[in-house]
Write a protein that holds these residues in place. Structure first.
Motif, mmCIF file in Angstrom:
data_model
loop_
_atom_site.group_PDB
_atom_site.id
_atom_site.type_symbol
_atom_site.label_atom_id
_atom_site.label_comp_id
_atom_site.label_asym_id
_atom_site.label_seq_id
_atom_site.Cartn_x
_atom_site.Cartn_y
_atom_site.Cartn_z
ATOM 1 N N TYR A 197 2.517 18.958 -11.534
ATOM 2 C CA TYR A 197 1.365 17.871 -11.632
ATOM 3 C C TYR A 197 1.524 17.075 -10.604
ATOM 4 N N TYR A 198 2.941 16.030 -10.338
ATOM 5 C CA TYR A 198 2.790 14.399 -9.956
ATOM 6 C C TYR A 198 3.071 15.596 -8.172
ATOM 7 N N TYR A 199 3.845 15.922 -8.062
ATOM 8 C CA TYR A 199 3.995 17.086 -6.593
ATOM 9 C C TYR A 199 2.382 17.130 -5.983
ATOM 10 N N LYS A 200 1.230 17.641 -6.053
ATOM 11 C CA LYS A 200 -0.059 17.984 -6.859
ATOM 12 C C LYS A 200 -0.387 16.554 -5.235
ATOM 13 N N HIS A 201 -0.002 15.761 -5.935
ATOM 14 C CA HIS A 201 -0.803 14.619 -5.964
ATOM 15 C C HIS A 201 0.194 13.592 -4.985
ATOM 16 N N CYS A 202 1.130 13.685 -4.923
ATOM 17 C CA CYS A 202 2.185 12.765 -3.767
ATOM 18 C C CYS A 202 3.534 13.536 -3.517
ATOM 19 N N TYR A 222 0.842 3.515 -7.152
ATOM 20 C CA TYR A 222 0.269 5.303 -7.580
ATOM 21 C C TYR A 222 -0.520 6.137 -6.887
ATOM 22 N N VAL A 223 -0.712 7.210 -7.213
ATOM 23 C CA VAL A 223 -1.145 7.881 -6.050
ATOM 24 C C VAL A 223 -2.513 8.126 -7.371
ATOM 25 N N SER A 224 -3.694 7.473 -5.898
ATOM 26 C CA SER A 224 -4.970 7.501 -6.660
ATOM 27 C C SER A 224 -5.790 8.090 -7.274
ATOM 28 N N THR A 225 -5.084 9.013 -6.921
ATOM 29 C CA THR A 225 -5.751 10.554 -8.218
ATOM 30 C C THR A 225 -5.000 11.420 -9.027
ATOM 31 N N ASN A 226 -3.964 10.739 -9.624
ATOM 32 C CA ASN A 226 -3.109 10.985 -10.673
ATOM 33 C C ASN A 226 -3.884 10.678 -11.621
ATOM 34 N N GLU A 227 -4.568 10.463 -12.076
ATOM 35 C CA GLU A 227 -5.004 10.206 -13.586
ATOM 36 C C GLU A 227 -3.931 10.140 -14.858
ATOM 37 N N GLN A 228 -2.747 10.658 -14.678
ATOM 38 C CA GLN A 228 -2.193 11.012 -16.083
ATOM 39 C C GLN A 228 -1.430 9.630 -15.119
ATOM 40 N N ALA A 229 -0.663 9.361 -14.397
ATOM 41 C CA ALA A 229 -0.148 7.838 -13.878
ATOM 42 C C ALA A 229 -0.684 7.049 -14.285
#
Length: 173
Positions: free
Chosen positions: A37-42, A133-140
């Motif tokens: 999930y992290y790497y999907k956004h980053c 944090y990458v803006s699209t990563n809601e979990q982060a």
């Protein structure tokens, strides 16, 4: 770090800490691959070469002595990875360049415990801790908000992958 002697082992009262080296790349890679999930956004996806590059990466106006790429271990098992940059972007601030938990330990409050222990120790040396944090990563975003970080209003666009990084900070008291 003028007049600052930071002992990494004191960042946690629950785990063994040590600097990660090229000999640890395979266990860091395994931990990172467990977090797609992290790497999907980053991007990019984790590879040995990318991890080695991250271990050496430095922000502007910093040197190798300002960086600690550390692992939190329980026995031989890597629980979390944290990249700390001391005195960045100024002498009163410490920057978390990367923090990732072993998927097996997520959702149990362990990541928050690690962060809170680290912040408690870092307040002896710094007024503020910052991160992006990458803006699209809601979990982060939820994780960092839960741990008391606030959006600073600053952001930048990654020039290679074009995602937006939002800067958060927490004042240490």
């Amino acid at each position: 770090m003028a007049n600052r002697k930071i002992f990494l082992k004191q960042l946690s009262n629950s785990y063994q800490l040590r600097r990660l080296t090229k000999e640890d790349i395979s266990c860091v890679l395994e931990l990172c691959k467990g977090n797609p999930y992290y790497y999907k956004h980053c991007p990019p996806s984790p590879t040995p070469e990318n991890i080695k590059r991250d271990m050496r990466a430095l922000p502007p106006r910093t040197t190798k002595k300002d960086k600690r790429y550390i692992g939190f271990f329980q026995g031989a098992e890597l629980i979390a990875v944290m990249d700390l940059i001391f005195n960045y972007p100024n002498s009163e601030t410490c920057f978390i360049g990367f923090f990732m938990m072993n998927k097996k330990y997520q959702g149990q409050g362990i990541g928050s415990q690690i962060i809170q222990n680290a912040l408690e120790y870092l307040k002896n040396f710094y007024k503020t801790v910052r991160l992006g944090y990458v803006s699209t990563n809601e979990q982060a975003k939820r994780f960092w908000l839960k741990n008391g970080f606030k959006y600073t209003g600053k952001e930048y666009r990654d020039s290679q992958y074009l995602y937006v990084v939002k800067i958060m900070a927490k004042e240490l008291k």
